[in-house]
Design an enzyme around this catalytic site. Structure first.
Site, mmCIF file in Angstrom:
data_model
loop_
_atom_site.group_PDB
_atom_site.id
_atom_site.type_symbol
_atom_site.label_atom_id
_atom_site.label_comp_id
_atom_site.label_asym_id
_atom_site.label_seq_id
_atom_site.Cartn_x
_atom_site.Cartn_y
_atom_site.Cartn_z
ATOM 1 N N SER A 147 14.741 43.033 33.056
ATOM 2 C CA SER A 147 14.105 44.359 32.931
ATOM 3 C C SER A 147 14.926 45.356 33.732
ATOM 4 O O SER A 147 15.582 44.979 34.712
ATOM 5 C CB SER A 147 12.687 44.320 33.516
ATOM 6 O OG SER A 147 12.136 45.622 33.566
ATOM 7 N N TYR A 162 6.750 41.828 40.360
ATOM 8 C CA TYR A 162 7.427 41.798 39.045
ATOM 9 C C TYR A 162 8.886 42.200 39.202
ATOM 10 O O TYR A 162 9.791 41.520 38.689
ATOM 11 C CB TYR A 162 6.691 42.761 38.098
ATOM 12 C CG TYR A 162 7.302 42.902 36.717
ATOM 13 C CD1 TYR A 162 6.983 42.004 35.702
ATOM 14 C CD2 TYR A 162 8.179 43.947 36.417
ATOM 15 C CE1 TYR A 162 7.521 42.146 34.417
ATOM 16 C CE2 TYR A 162 8.719 44.099 35.146
ATOM 17 C CZ TYR A 162 8.386 43.195 34.148
ATOM 18 O OH TYR A 162 8.925 43.336 32.883
ATOM 19 N N LYS A 166 12.209 39.981 38.427
ATOM 20 C CA LYS A 166 13.208 40.384 37.428
ATOM 21 C C LYS A 166 14.597 40.527 38.061
ATOM 22 O O LYS A 166 15.606 40.194 37.422
ATOM 23 C CB LYS A 166 12.781 41.684 36.736
ATOM 24 C CG LYS A 166 11.548 41.526 35.850
ATOM 25 C CD LYS A 166 11.809 40.600 34.664
ATOM 26 C CE LYS A 166 10.662 40.550 33.681
ATOM 27 N NZ LYS A 166 10.910 39.664 32.537
HETATM 28 N N1 LIG Z 1 7.425 46.069 27.316
HETATM 29 C C1 LIG Z 1 8.260 46.562 28.228
HETATM 30 O O1 LIG Z 1 8.269 47.790 28.502
HETATM 31 C C2 LIG Z 1 9.235 45.656 28.941
HETATM 32 C C3 LIG Z 1 10.241 46.256 29.709
HETATM 33 C C4 LIG Z 1 11.146 45.450 30.359
HETATM 34 C C5 LIG Z 1 11.061 44.076 30.261
HETATM 35 N N2 LIG Z 1 10.072 43.514 29.511
HETATM 36 C C6 LIG Z 1 10.044 42.052 29.437
HETATM 37 O O2 LIG Z 1 10.135 41.657 28.072
HETATM 38 C C7 LIG Z 1 9.441 40.417 27.893
HETATM 39 C C8 LIG Z 1 8.431 40.563 26.763
HETATM 40 O O3 LIG Z 1 7.535 41.608 27.097
HETATM 41 P P1 LIG Z 1 6.494 42.229 26.049
HETATM 42 O O4 LIG Z 1 6.356 43.653 26.416
HETATM 43 O O5 LIG Z 1 6.840 41.846 24.675
HETATM 44 O O6 LIG Z 1 5.161 41.472 26.549
HETATM 45 P P2 LIG Z 1 3.847 41.018 25.764
HETATM 46 O O7 LIG Z 1 2.809 40.834 26.812
HETATM 47 O O8 LIG Z 1 3.555 41.951 24.658
HETATM 48 O O9 LIG Z 1 4.269 39.600 25.148
HETATM 49 C C9 LIG Z 1 4.556 38.512 25.995
HETATM 50 C C10 LIG Z 1 4.420 37.218 25.216
HETATM 51 O O10 LIG Z 1 4.726 36.137 26.123
HETATM 52 C C11 LIG Z 1 3.708 35.145 26.034
HETATM 53 N N3 LIG Z 1 3.577 34.480 27.341
HETATM 54 C C12 LIG Z 1 3.119 35.025 28.491
HETATM 55 N N4 LIG Z 1 3.108 34.118 29.464
HETATM 56 C C13 LIG Z 1 3.563 32.963 28.931
HETATM 57 C C14 LIG Z 1 3.772 31.679 29.441
HETATM 58 N N5 LIG Z 1 3.477 31.368 30.715
HETATM 59 N N6 LIG Z 1 4.273 30.720 28.637
HETATM 60 C C15 LIG Z 1 4.563 31.009 27.340
HETATM 61 N N7 LIG Z 1 4.365 32.210 26.787
HETATM 62 C C16 LIG Z 1 3.865 33.192 27.570
HETATM 63 C C17 LIG Z 1 2.446 35.909 25.658
HETATM 64 O O11 LIG Z 1 1.474 35.056 25.082
HETATM 65 C C18 LIG Z 1 2.991 36.977 24.712
HETATM 66 O O12 LIG Z 1 3.041 36.510 23.388
HETATM 67 C C19 LIG Z 1 8.788 40.090 29.252
HETATM 68 O O13 LIG Z 1 9.624 39.205 29.966
HETATM 69 C C20 LIG Z 1 8.759 41.441 29.931
HETATM 70 O O14 LIG Z 1 8.729 41.324 31.335
HETATM 71 C C21 LIG Z 1 9.154 44.279 28.842
#
Ligand SMILES: NC(=O)c1ccc[n+]([C@@H]2O[C@H](COP(=O)([O-])OP(=O)(O)OC[C@H]3O[C@@H](n4cnc5c(N)ncnc54)[C@H](O)[C@@H]3O)[C@@H](O)[C@H]2O)c1
Length: 256
Positions: A147, A162, A166
């Site tokens: 991230s 978090y 990251k």
């Molecule tokens: N959305 C953002 O703005 C953003 C920004 C930077 C980084 N990220 C990173 O991108 C990745 C995806 O984020 P997102 O926004 O799609 O999140 P989200 O919450 O929409 O989706 C996350 C998915 O991961 C699954 N998950 C969670 N914990 C789990 C576990 N212990 N084992 C297996 N599956 C698990 C959930 O069931 C879900 O389907 C994450 O690592 C997040 O930190 C997101």
């Protein structure tokens, strides 16, 4: 071989964690569009099965297993099972992650454990499990979803656990890239900025989202699709000299 050929992923086998929704879902579909068969490792099996159905409509093979990235034995067993179903494992995207907004001074230990266990230890376990399959084959591309929060502190929300996790993913990625360079395994990460998913839009107040957009030089959040070019690149032979890199896709946020 042309540059277009180098980006093709026909016949490659890719595993994506947390691909039941959000960024992981769109990355799994994008890799399938680029030619991959897909395995999904996901806590929410019903969501994962819906994505499997979407991918099958593209004419690609897809499988889902239920699993939790915080459980080392489960990760190892299910990664091996997916690799067997797929008939190999060329690409792993470690995407599953969680976030909580709370002040560091009052963060309870169980929240600290939940975030660090999922976002850092979980990625470590998944990289380990991938390496056990890829090292004997002397080939692979691992892509960790870090991230921009691994590089800068966010504002106005507080999420020190978090961000620390990251930041750990970014250095873990560099360390593994160096440890596994002799096995022909490339390890890179993608660091998204604010992206429209359930994690952000559904869990955050509209005023906070407006603030994030105004702080981002492009004045908007990303659509998950806008992260997928980086994933296809890192997965492909076009990235054959790219390892230990962190591709930041954040609308200019960390350039300020
Ligand atoms: N959305 C953002 O703005 C953003 C920004 C930077 C980084 N990220 C990173 O991108 C990745 C995806 O984020 P997102 O926004 O799609 O999140 P989200 O919450 O929409 O989706 C996350 C998915 O991961 C699954 N998950 C969670 N914990 C789990 C576990 N212990 N084992 C297996 N599956 C698990 C959930 O069931 C879900 O389907 C994450 O690592 C997040 O930190 C997101």
């Amino acid at each position: 071989m042309t540059i277009v050929d180098l980006f093709k992923l026909d016949g490659r086998k890719a595993l994506v964690t947390g691909a039941g929704r959000g960024i992981g879902r769109v990355m799994a579909i994008s890799l399938a569009e680029a030619g991959c068969d897909i395995g999904i490792f996901e806590k929410n099996l019903a969501d994962a099965q819906n994505v499997v159905a979407e991918i099958k409509k593209l004419g690609k093979k897809a499988y889902a297993v239920e699993g939790d990235v915080t459980k080392k034995d489960e990760v190892e067993k299910q990664f091996a099972a997916l690799a067997k179903q797929l008939g190999g494992l060329d690409i792993v995207i470690n995407n599953a992650g969680v976030c909580i907004h709370e002040a560091a001074e009052t963060t309870p230990e169980e929240h600290l454990d939940f975030v660090v266990d999922t976002d850092l230890k979980g990625v470590f376990y998944c990289c380990q499990a991938a390496s056990k399959i890829m090292i004997p084959k002397k080939k692979g591309s691992i892509i960790n979803i870090a991230s921009m929060s691994g590089t800068v502190a966010n504002y106005p929300q507080k999420q020190a656990h978090y961000n620390a996790a990251k930041a750990g993913v970014i250095l873990l990625t560099k360390c593994l890239a160096i440890e596994w360079v002799g096995y022909n395994i490339r390890v890179n990460c993608i660091s998204p900025g604010y992206t429209r998913t359930e994690m952000t839009v559904k869990l955050s107040a509209p005023e906070m989202i407006k603030q994030w957009e105004s702080l981002t030089p492009m004045k908007r959040m990303a659509d998950p699709q806008e992260l997928c070019g980086a994933a296809v690149y890192l997965a492909s032979d076009a990235a054959s000299f790219t390892t230990g890199s962190d591709i930041i896709v954040d609308g200019g946020y960390t350039a300020m």
